[in-house]
Design a protein around this motif. Structure first.
Motif, short mmCIF file in Angstrom:
data_model
loop_
_atom_site.label_atom_id
_atom_site.label_comp_id
_atom_site.label_asym_id
_atom_site.label_seq_id
_atom_site.Cartn_x
_atom_site.Cartn_y
_atom_site.Cartn_z
N LEU A 1 0.83 -1.22 0.00
CA LEU A 1 0.00 0.00 0.00
C LEU A 1 0.86 1.26 0.00
CD1 LEU A 1 -2.89 -0.98 2.45
CD2 LEU A 1 -3.03 -0.65 -0.03
N LYS A 2 2.00 1.20 0.66
CA LYS A 2 2.88 2.39 0.73
C LYS A 2 3.32 2.83 -0.66
CE LYS A 2 5.90 0.13 3.48
NZ LYS A 2 5.27 -1.22 3.41
N ASP A 3 3.31 1.91 -1.62
CA ASP A 3 3.71 2.26 -2.99
C ASP A 3 2.56 2.85 -3.80
OD1 ASP A 3 6.12 1.09 -2.31
OD2 ASP A 3 5.46 -0.90 -3.02
N THR A 4 1.38 3.02 -3.17
CA THR A 4 0.23 3.53 -3.92
C THR A 4 -0.04 4.99 -3.62
OG1 THR A 4 -1.43 2.95 -2.24
CG2 THR A 4 -0.84 1.23 -3.85
N THR A 5 0.81 5.62 -2.79
CA THR A 5 0.53 7.02 -2.44
C THR A 5 1.83 7.81 -2.26
OG1 THR A 5 -0.82 8.42 -1.02
CG2 THR A 5 0.43 6.68 0.09
N ARG A 6 1.68 9.04 -1.81
CA ARG A 6 2.83 9.90 -1.50
C ARG A 6 2.87 10.15 -0.01
NH1 ARG A 6 4.32 12.09 -6.47
NH2 ARG A 6 2.65 11.97 -8.01
N ARG A 7 3.98 10.66 0.44
CA ARG A 7 4.10 10.94 1.88
C ARG A 7 3.86 12.42 2.17
NH1 ARG A 7 8.46 6.72 4.33
NH2 ARG A 7 7.39 7.18 6.27
N ASN A 8 3.29 12.66 3.33
CA ASN A 8 3.13 14.05 3.78
C ASN A 8 4.44 14.53 4.37
OD1 ASN A 8 0.31 14.15 3.18
ND2 ASN A 8 -0.02 12.82 4.98
N GLU A 9 4.50 15.83 4.64
CA GLU A 9 5.75 16.40 5.17
C GLU A 9 6.15 15.78 6.50
OE1 GLU A 9 5.72 20.65 5.17
OE2 GLU A 9 5.87 20.69 2.98
N ASP A 10 5.15 15.40 7.30
CA ASP A 10 5.47 14.82 8.62
C ASP A 10 5.82 13.33 8.52
OD1 ASP A 10 3.07 13.62 8.08
OD2 ASP A 10 2.01 14.36 9.85
N GLY A 11 5.93 12.82 7.32
CA GLY A 11 6.34 11.42 7.15
C GLY A 11 5.15 10.46 7.06
N SER A 12 3.95 10.92 7.40
CA SER A 12 2.78 10.03 7.31
C SER A 12 2.42 9.85 5.83
CB SER A 12 1.61 10.63 8.08
OG SER A 12 1.24 11.87 7.51
N TYR A 13 1.60 8.84 5.58
CA TYR A 13 1.20 8.54 4.21
C TYR A 13 -0.12 9.24 3.90
CZ TYR A 13 4.81 5.00 4.33
OH TYR A 13 6.03 4.36 4.43
N ARG A 14 -0.26 9.68 2.67
CA ARG A 14 -1.47 10.40 2.29
C ARG A 14 -2.61 9.42 1.96
NH1 ARG A 14 -1.78 14.14 -2.82
NH2 ARG A 14 0.43 14.48 -2.43
N LEU A 15 -3.76 9.63 2.58
CA LEU A 15 -4.91 8.80 2.24
C LEU A 15 -5.36 9.11 0.82
CD1 LEU A 15 -7.10 8.95 5.50
CD2 LEU A 15 -5.41 7.24 4.83
N LEU A 16 -6.07 8.17 0.23
CA LEU A 16 -6.49 8.33 -1.16
C LEU A 16 -8.00 8.41 -1.23
CD1 LEU A 16 -4.18 5.45 -2.29
CD2 LEU A 16 -3.82 7.85 -2.88
N SER A 17 -8.52 9.00 -2.28
CA SER A 17 -9.98 8.95 -2.44
C SER A 17 -10.34 7.59 -3.04
CB SER A 17 -10.47 10.09 -3.33
OG SER A 17 -10.06 9.86 -4.66
N ALA A 18 -11.52 7.11 -2.69
CA ALA A 18 -11.97 5.84 -3.28
C ALA A 18 -12.05 5.96 -4.79
CB ALA A 18 -13.33 5.45 -2.68
N GLU A 19 -12.40 7.16 -5.26
CA GLU A 19 -12.49 7.39 -6.71
C GLU A 19 -11.12 7.19 -7.38
OE1 GLU A 19 -13.71 11.35 -7.80
OE2 GLU A 19 -14.25 10.68 -9.82
N HIS A 20 -10.09 7.70 -6.72
CA HIS A 20 -8.74 7.55 -7.28
C HIS A 20 -8.38 6.05 -7.42
CE1 HIS A 20 -4.41 8.16 -7.83
NE2 HIS A 20 -4.27 7.16 -6.98
N ILE A 21 -8.65 5.30 -6.36
CA ILE A 21 -8.28 3.88 -6.37
C ILE A 21 -9.12 3.12 -7.41
CG2 ILE A 21 -8.08 1.78 -4.97
CD1 ILE A 21 -8.02 3.73 -2.48
N PHE A 22 -10.40 3.44 -7.43
CA PHE A 22 -11.31 2.78 -8.37
C PHE A 22 -10.85 3.04 -9.82
CE2 PHE A 22 -15.10 2.10 -10.88
CZ PHE A 22 -15.83 1.11 -10.21
N HIS A 23 -10.56 4.30 -10.09
CA HIS A 23 -10.12 4.65 -11.46
C HIS A 23 -8.77 4.04 -11.79
CE1 HIS A 23 -13.05 8.25 -12.01
NE2 HIS A 23 -13.56 7.12 -12.44
N ASP A 24 -7.91 3.90 -10.77
CA ASP A 24 -6.63 3.26 -11.04
C ASP A 24 -6.84 1.81 -11.49
OD1 ASP A 24 -3.77 3.26 -11.15
OD2 ASP A 24 -3.83 1.96 -9.38
N TYR A 25 -7.72 1.10 -10.80
CA TYR A 25 -8.05 -0.26 -11.25
C TYR A 25 -8.65 -0.24 -12.66
CZ TYR A 25 -7.40 -3.08 -6.96
OH TYR A 25 -6.88 -3.77 -5.91
#
Ligand SMILES: Cc1cc2nc3c(=O)[nH]c(=O)nc-3n(C[C@H](O)[C@H](O)[C@H](O)COP(=O)(O)O)c2cc1C
Length: 414
Positions: free
Chosen positions: A378-402
């Motif tokens: 999952l870590k390879d499916t997003t970008r990181r925020n400045e504080d090092g946490s991972y950015r959540l994704l919209s369901a639309e983004h994931i759906f369209h990626d599939y």
């Protein structure tokens, strides 16, 4: 090079984007997530697990509090047979959860409910019938029968006026399970509208033993596909478990699948019910942080993060408030394990129970971090925020990626 969008799932008269977001129990697959999948032209699932508590959180009802008040006298008792669900209230809670979700539906897709047979609720037949009937009455588009063989489930609703027009499907992990289901349901004169074939890399409970690693989804799909062909059965097949990219999905569609069911990638969506700190745990996980264990009192192996608070937790069984896994005799494997540890450690303030967990309580509190095998990607499916946490994704983004990706690529968010 093909992409998922080159295919369509045909269910009756309906044509759908062939992406099904699987049910994820106790409101991990929320109504919001299911509604997004439907809005985008696919299928989304809500879950029928612990709906009274889901309703309390969603609509501020008081089902759990009232049930606990009714059975408070029994809390310290090791016998739980007396703790029964009020079927009228169960129907009411299901009608609220399903009804409000269906009212909010937009777009051309469908909303199904994942209905688990293993939620035996101290009266397996009666509570399952009540849940199925309430979902049908409340306008659900389809029911996916899960976590169990469901040999008698069609018969429980065969008299319902919607029995022949609602979409009904079953999840199986082997040809044998499918054959058994078809044989036992034949009397109702109705075939399932789709069959989800769930392999050993899925999240939640597995339909395999602890030798799950010996099996692979593609081989099971081919076996079932070829048998169905030989039997002249034409039922859409929907593989699930470890389908991580659009290209993975296309490979199954080219094998003859009608759609794919996916879940893990949506556990890190904004619309998913997991709290954000738990979603960060999913992102952070590496392959060795994930295990399949047998702590679920259902008897099925379950995949989860090794740092799930549920593992080793020795809380007092909470059946008066919940009690969803009590069998028809009022027993649950966790109660037995807990009582054994209490007897072994007299006077101890806190005990550990390693072999089983109080699944109702820990699923309700998002402390059993069940996940698919590929959670570590999952870590390879997003970008990181400045504080090092991972950015959540919209369901639309994931759906369209599939739906649109090719060459095993995963699109990162903008
Ligand atoms: C967090 C989580 C919870 C799940 N809970 C359920 C459930 O309650 N009932 C069920 O039938 N399947 C459940 N599943 C299985 C999914 O519906 C789906 O079939 C499977 O996970 C798909 O594989 P993938 O996660 O690799 O995409 C769950 C999966 C995940 C990841």
């Amino acid at each position: 090079m093909k992409r998922v969008d080159d295919f369509r799932l045909r269910l009756g008269k309906q044509e759908l984007v062939p992406i099904v977001v699987g049910g994820m129990g106790v409101d991990i697959s929320t109504a919001e997530l299911a509604l997004e999948a439907a809005r985008l032209g696919g299928i989304g699932h809500i879950s029928d697990a612990m709906v009274p508590t889901v309703s309390d959180r969603r609509f501020n009802t008081k089902y759990v509090k009232n049930k606990l008040r009714q059975y408070k006298f029994n809390v310290a008792n090791t016998e739980k047979a007396v703790v029964q669900f009020d079927l009228g209230l169960l129907v009411e809670a299901t009608a609220l959860h399903v009804g409000r979700t269906m009212e909010a539906k937009r777009g051309d897709g469908l909303i199904f409910i994942n209905c688990m047979e293993k939620l035996t609720m101290n009266a397996p037949r009666e509570t399952l019938r009540a849940r199925l009937k309430a979902a049908l009455d409340s306008g659900i588009d389809g029911i996916t029968l899960a976590a169990g063989l469901h040999l008698g489930s069609f018969a429980l609703i065969e008299d319902h006026p919607r029995f022949r027009d609602v979409k009904l499907g079953i999840i199986v992990s082997s040809l044998r399970a499918l054959q058994l289901f078809l044989k036992k349901s034949a009397r109702t004169g109705r075939l399932p509208d789709y069959v989800v074939i769930e392999g050993p890399l899925a999240g939640g409970h597995l339909g395999f033993g602890m030798d799950w690693a010996k099996y692979d989804l593609a081989s099971i799909v081919i076996e079932i596909r070829d048998w169905m062909k030989a039997e002249h059965l034409d039922i859409p097949l929907i593989p699930a478990g470890g389908i991580f990219t659009g290209s993975d999905a296309v490979a199954f569609m080219e094998m003859g699948a009608a759609a794919v069911q996916v879940a893990t990638r949506f556990t890190v969506s904004n619309e998913c019910g997991l709290p954000e700190d738990v979603q960060q745990e999913y992102f952070k996980a590496s392959e060795t942080d994930i295990e399949v264990n047998t702590i679920s009192p259902t008897g099925y192996p379950m995949r989860m993060l090794k740092n799930s608070p549920a593992i080793g937790s020795g809380i007092r069984p909470n059946c008066e408030a919940f009690g969803y896994l009590l069998d028809s005799a009022g027993s649950c494997q966790y109660i037995e394990a807990y009582n054994r540890e209490v007897a072994l450690h007299p006077g101890a303030k806190k005990i550990k129970v390693m072999d089983k967990t109080c699944l109702c309580t820990h699923m309700r509190n998002f402390e059993c971090w069940t996940c698919g095998h590929y959670t570590y990607r999952l870590k390879d499916t997003t970008r990181r925020n400045e504080d090092g946490s991972y950015r959540l994704l919209s369901a639309e983004h994931i759906f369209h990626d599939y739906q649109f990706s090719t060459e095993n690529k995963v699109a990162l968010p903008d």
